[in-house]
Design an enzyme around this catalytic site. Structure first.
Site, PDB file in Angstrom:
ATOM      1  N   ARG A 183       0.984  -1.216  -0.097  1.00 41.50           N
ATOM      2  CA  ARG A 183      -0.014  -0.024  -0.073  1.00 41.50           C
ATOM      3  C   ARG A 183       0.844   1.266  -0.011  1.00 41.50           C
ATOM      4  O   ARG A 183       0.560   2.307  -0.477  1.00 41.50           O
ATOM      5  CB  ARG A 183      -0.814  -0.123   1.151  1.00 41.50           C
ATOM      6  CG  ARG A 183      -2.011  -0.933   1.236  1.00 41.50           C
ATOM      7  CD  ARG A 183      -2.649  -1.075   2.735  1.00 41.50           C
ATOM      8  NE  ARG A 183      -3.092   0.101   2.959  1.00 41.50           N
ATOM      9  CZ  ARG A 183      -4.431   0.752   2.656  1.00 41.50           C
ATOM     10  NH1 ARG A 183      -5.213  -0.116   2.041  1.00 41.50           N
ATOM     11  NH2 ARG A 183      -4.785   1.760   3.153  1.00 41.50           N
ATOM     12  N   ARG A 261      -9.175  -5.902  13.685  1.00 43.34           N
ATOM     13  CA  ARG A 261      -8.235  -5.272  14.469  1.00 43.34           C
ATOM     14  C   ARG A 261      -9.211  -4.250  14.886  1.00 43.34           C
ATOM     15  O   ARG A 261      -9.755  -3.456  14.059  1.00 43.34           O
ATOM     16  CB  ARG A 261      -6.889  -4.907  13.403  1.00 43.34           C
ATOM     17  CG  ARG A 261      -5.603  -4.356  14.525  1.00 43.34           C
ATOM     18  CD  ARG A 261      -5.206  -5.543  15.144  1.00 43.34           C
ATOM     19  NE  ARG A 261      -4.107  -4.860  16.189  1.00 43.34           N
ATOM     20  CZ  ARG A 261      -3.845  -4.825  17.332  1.00 43.34           C
ATOM     21  NH1 ARG A 261      -4.962  -5.739  18.074  1.00 43.34           N
ATOM     22  NH2 ARG A 261      -3.148  -4.393  17.780  1.00 43.34           N
ATOM     23  N   TYR A 365      -9.666  -5.134   3.127  1.00 38.03           N
ATOM     24  CA  TYR A 365      -9.230  -4.153   3.358  1.00 38.03           C
ATOM     25  C   TYR A 365      -9.358  -3.043   2.215  1.00 38.03           C
ATOM     26  O   TYR A 365      -8.344  -2.741   1.552  1.00 38.03           O
ATOM     27  CB  TYR A 365      -7.765  -4.308   3.710  1.00 38.03           C
ATOM     28  CG  TYR A 365      -6.925  -3.301   4.584  1.00 38.03           C
ATOM     29  CD1 TYR A 365      -7.353  -2.079   4.501  1.00 38.03           C
ATOM     30  CD2 TYR A 365      -5.603  -3.765   4.708  1.00 38.03           C
ATOM     31  CE1 TYR A 365      -6.575  -1.136   5.256  1.00 38.03           C
ATOM     32  CE2 TYR A 365      -4.447  -2.731   5.446  1.00 38.03           C
ATOM     33  CZ  TYR A 365      -5.129  -1.420   5.628  1.00 38.03           C
ATOM     34  OH  TYR A 365      -4.320  -0.546   6.091  1.00 38.03           O
ATOM     35  N   ASP A 367     -10.153   0.431   0.390  1.00 34.74           N
ATOM     36  CA  ASP A 367      -9.985   2.233   0.490  1.00 34.74           C
ATOM     37  C   ASP A 367     -11.401   2.656   0.176  1.00 34.74           C
ATOM     38  O   ASP A 367     -12.156   2.025  -0.706  1.00 34.74           O
ATOM     39  CB  ASP A 367      -9.093   2.508  -0.258  1.00 34.74           C
ATOM     40  CG  ASP A 367      -7.642   2.550   0.489  1.00 34.74           C
ATOM     41  OD1 ASP A 367      -7.670   2.267   1.556  1.00 34.74           O
ATOM     42  OD2 ASP A 367      -6.637   2.575  -0.203  1.00 34.74           O
TER      43      ASP A 367
HETATM   44  N1  UDP Z   1       3.154   1.333   7.978  1.00 36.43           N
HETATM   45  C1  UDP Z   1       4.408   1.151   8.640  1.00 36.43           C
HETATM   46  N2  UDP Z   1       4.905   2.554   8.987  1.00 36.43           N
HETATM   47  C2  UDP Z   1       4.422   3.452   8.849  1.00 36.43           C
HETATM   48  C3  UDP Z   1       2.990   3.565   7.994  1.00 36.43           C
HETATM   49  C4  UDP Z   1       2.445   2.555   7.732  1.00 36.43           C
HETATM   50  O1  UDP Z   1       5.018   0.197   8.707  1.00 36.43           O
HETATM   51  O2  UDP Z   1       4.742   4.874   9.133  1.00 36.43           O
HETATM   52  C5  UDP Z   1       2.574  -0.298   7.386  1.00 36.43           C
HETATM   53  C6  UDP Z   1       1.848  -0.799   8.393  1.00 36.43           C
HETATM   54  O3  UDP Z   1       2.028  -2.225   8.522  1.00 36.43           O
HETATM   55  C7  UDP Z   1       0.353  -0.297   7.861  1.00 36.43           C
HETATM   56  C8  UDP Z   1       0.476  -0.413   6.309  1.00 36.43           C
HETATM   57  O4  UDP Z   1       1.823   0.024   6.317  1.00 36.43           O
HETATM   58  O5  UDP Z   1      -0.610  -1.545   8.467  1.00 36.43           O
HETATM   59  C9  UDP Z   1      -0.493   0.331   5.786  1.00 36.43           C
HETATM   60  O6  UDP Z   1      -0.570   1.625   6.027  1.00 36.43           O
HETATM   61  P1  UDP Z   1      -1.579   2.620   5.693  1.00 36.43           P
HETATM   62  O7  UDP Z   1      -1.176   4.252   6.253  1.00 36.43           O
HETATM   63  O8  UDP Z   1      -1.897   2.443   4.173  1.00 36.43           O
HETATM   64  O9  UDP Z   1      -2.775   2.164   6.530  1.00 36.43           O
HETATM   65  P2  UDP Z   1      -4.340   2.917   6.599  1.00 36.43           P
HETATM   66  O10 UDP Z   1      -4.420   3.927   5.936  1.00 36.43           O
HETATM   67  O11 UDP Z   1      -5.032   1.880   6.261  1.00 36.43           O
HETATM   68  O12 UDP Z   1      -4.448   3.164   8.397  1.00 36.43           O
END
Ligand code: UDP
Length: 389
Positions: A183, A261, A365, A367
Site C-alpha cells: 500500500r 483489528r 481491506y 479504501d
Molecule cells: N506502515 C508502517 N509504517 C508507517 C505507516 C504504515 O509500517 O509509518 C505499514 C503498517 O503495516 C500499516 C501499512 O503500512 O498497516 C499500511 O499503512 P496505511 O497508512 O496504508 O494504513 P491505513 O491508511 O489503512 O491506516
C-alpha cells in the site's frame, strides 16, 4: 407488525448499513426507480468515514480516524464529485523515529535524512539494491517482513516499518501478508505525497455532507438506530437484500468468527493554534504505544478562521484488540482467516437474493474509492439482471 416491518413491505429493496457502500447502493437503486429502505445500527450514516464538527472549536473531526479521498479511477472520481466538491488537499505523513521527524513514504527525503547521504534519484536503486542484498533474501517475499526488506533493505524496515506494523497488527510482521506493505509507495525522488493517485482531496463541506447528499432522494428511507439482527425475522424474504454488515454475523458465526483489528482514540483539545504542524504524525517506535496522532484542523487550511484560532484538537490512535461488539476497523488477513472466509463466501454464493459488500460484508481491506467502484459494479450487475423497471 413493527414499523420497520411495515416500511420493509412497502419498499423494493433493503440495505443493511449506511456506510459508503450502502449509501452508494441506495443512491443507484433509487435513481433506477427502486424504493429502498436503509437500516443503520448507529445513530448517523457514514460508517467509519463519518466526520463531525466539534461544537466548541468548529473543527471537523474524522470520528474514526483520518480519511483522505484518493483515486486514479476516473469513474469513481466523477461519481464522488457529484456528491462533494473536493479541496486540493494533498496528504503527506511525517513519522517520528528515535525523536527525529522524517517524511513518509519511503522516498529520497527519508532515505537521505536517515542515512545522512546526498543520493540523487539515479543512485537510489543501486544503493537500495546493496541494502537489500545485505539481507540475503532469496525467492518471492512470503510475508510482510520479507516484502518490506526486499523493497527497502533491513535498516529502513527496522526503523520505520517493523515497530509500527507490530503495534498496528499486534503480531510479528512475519505473520502478515506482503500486500499490506505494498500500500505504501517507495520512491526515488523528493515527492512526499503519501498517495500516488491522480486525484485526491477532502470534501470541502465535510464527509458528513457526502452521506447526506447520497441519501437525499425521495426513493430512499433511512432508519438509524436499527440493528438488522433484531428485526431480521420480521423482514420480507422476497425482497433483495444489500448487506454490508459482517459476513460471519449474517451466518450466525456458523464457521467461527472472522477477527478484526480494533482502534482506540484518545481526544484532546489544546489551547494552541497548532500542536504538531501537520495532519498526521506517525510514531514508528515500539516503545510509544500509539501509532499516530491526528490534528484535524490541518485538513482544512482554507477554513481560515478555524485554522488560525488558538485552539486545536488532537487525537492519539492506539491499535487495539477486538472482540465482538467493538467497532471493526481492519480485517486480519492471516492464513487462518482465509480458510474461514472461503467457507462464508461459499455460503454467500448460495444466497440468491443477497448481495454482500463493503469492508465488513466482504471482509476486505478496501479504501474508499475501491468501495465506491465495487458498490457501482455490484449494484449495476444486479440491476442488469432485473427486468427493466
Ligand atoms: N506502515 C508502517 N509504517 C508507517 C505507516 C504504515 O509500517 O509509518 C505499514 C503498517 O503495516 C500499516 C501499512 O503500512 O498497516 C499500511 O499503512 P496505511 O497508512 O496504508 O494504513 P491505513 O491508511 O489503512 O491506516
Amino acid at each position: 407488525m413493527s414499523n420497520i416491518a411495515i416500511l420493509a413491505q412497502e419498499t423494493d429493496a433493503i440495505i443493511v448499513g449506511a456506510g459508503l457502500w450502502g449509501c452508494v447502493v441506495a443512491r443507484e437503486l433509487a435513481e433506477a426507480g427502486y424504493r429502498v429502505l436503509v437500516l443503520e445500527s448507529r445513530a448517523l450514516p457514514g460508517g467509519n468515514a463519518r466526520s463531525a464538527i466539534d461544537p466548541k472549536t468548529g473543527i471537523e473531526c474524522h470520528c474514526y480516524g483520518a480519511h483522505i479521498f484518493h483515486t486514479s479511477d476516473e469513474r469513481v472520481w466523477e461519481y464522488a464529485n457529484r456528491f462533494a466538491t473536493f479541496t486540493d488537499y494533498r496528504h503527506s505523513v511525517l513519522t517520528k523515529h528515535k525523536g527525529k521527524v522524517y517524511f513518509m513514504p519511503l522516498g529520497l527525503t527519508l532515505i537521505n535524512a536517515f542515512y545522512g547521504t546526498d543520493l540523487t534519484p539515479a543512485e537510489v536503486p543501486g544503493f537500495i539494491a546493496q541494502e537489500v542484498a545485505k539481507a540475503g533474501l532469496t525467492g518471492e517475499p512470503q510475508n510482510l517482513e520479507e516484502q518490506a526488506i526486499s523493497l527497502i533493505g533491513r535498516p529502513l524496515y527496522e526503523a520505520f516499518i517493523k515497530g509500527y506494523t507490530q503495534k498496528q497488527w499486534n503480531t510479528d510482521p512475519k505473520n502478515l501478508p506482503a500486500f499490506i506493505i505494498r500500500r505504501l509507495p517507495v520512491r526515488a525522488n523528493y515527492n512526499t505525497s503519501y498517495f500516488n493517485d491522480t486525484h485526491q482531496g477532502v470534501p470541502r463541506d465535510g464527509y458528513f455532507a457526502i452521506f447526506e447528499k447520497l441519501l437525499d432522494h425521495p426513493n430512499i428511507t433511512l432508519k438509524c438506530n436499527v440493528d438488522y439482527f433484531s428485526v431480521r425475522e420480521e423482514l420480507p424474504t422476497d425482497k433483495p437484500l444489500f448487506y454490508s454488515g459482517a459476513i460471519d454475523a449474517y451466518f450466525n458465526y456458523c464457521h467461527g468468527e472472522l477477527p478484526w483489528r480494533g482502534l482506540k482514540f484518545e481526544w484532546e483539545t489544546l489551547p494552541v493554534q497548532d500542536a504538531q504542524g501537520t495532519t498526521v504524525m506517525n510514531y514508528a517506535d515500539s516503545d510509544i504505544p500509539y501509532t499516530r496522532i491526528h490534528e484535524f484542523k490541518h485538513f482544512h487550511p482554507e477554513r481560515k478562521e478555524i485554522f488560525t484560532s488558538n485552539k486545536t484538537i488532537i487525537c492519539r490512535e492506539y491499535p487495539a484488540d477486538w472482540k465482538r461488539g467493538d467497532i471493526p476497523y481492519y480485517p486480519v488477513n492471516a492464513d487462518t482467516t482465509a480458510a474461514t472466509l472461503e467457507k462464508y463466501q461459499a455460503e454467500a454464493a448460495k444466497c440468491n437474493n443477497v448481495i454482500f459488500g463493503g469492508r465488513l460484508g466482504e471482509y476486505k481491506y478496501y479504501d474508499m474509492d475501491k468501495i465506491i467502484a465495487r458498490a457501482l459494479d455490484q449494484v449495476h450487475a444486479w440491476l442488469d439482471s432485473q427486468p427493466s423497471k
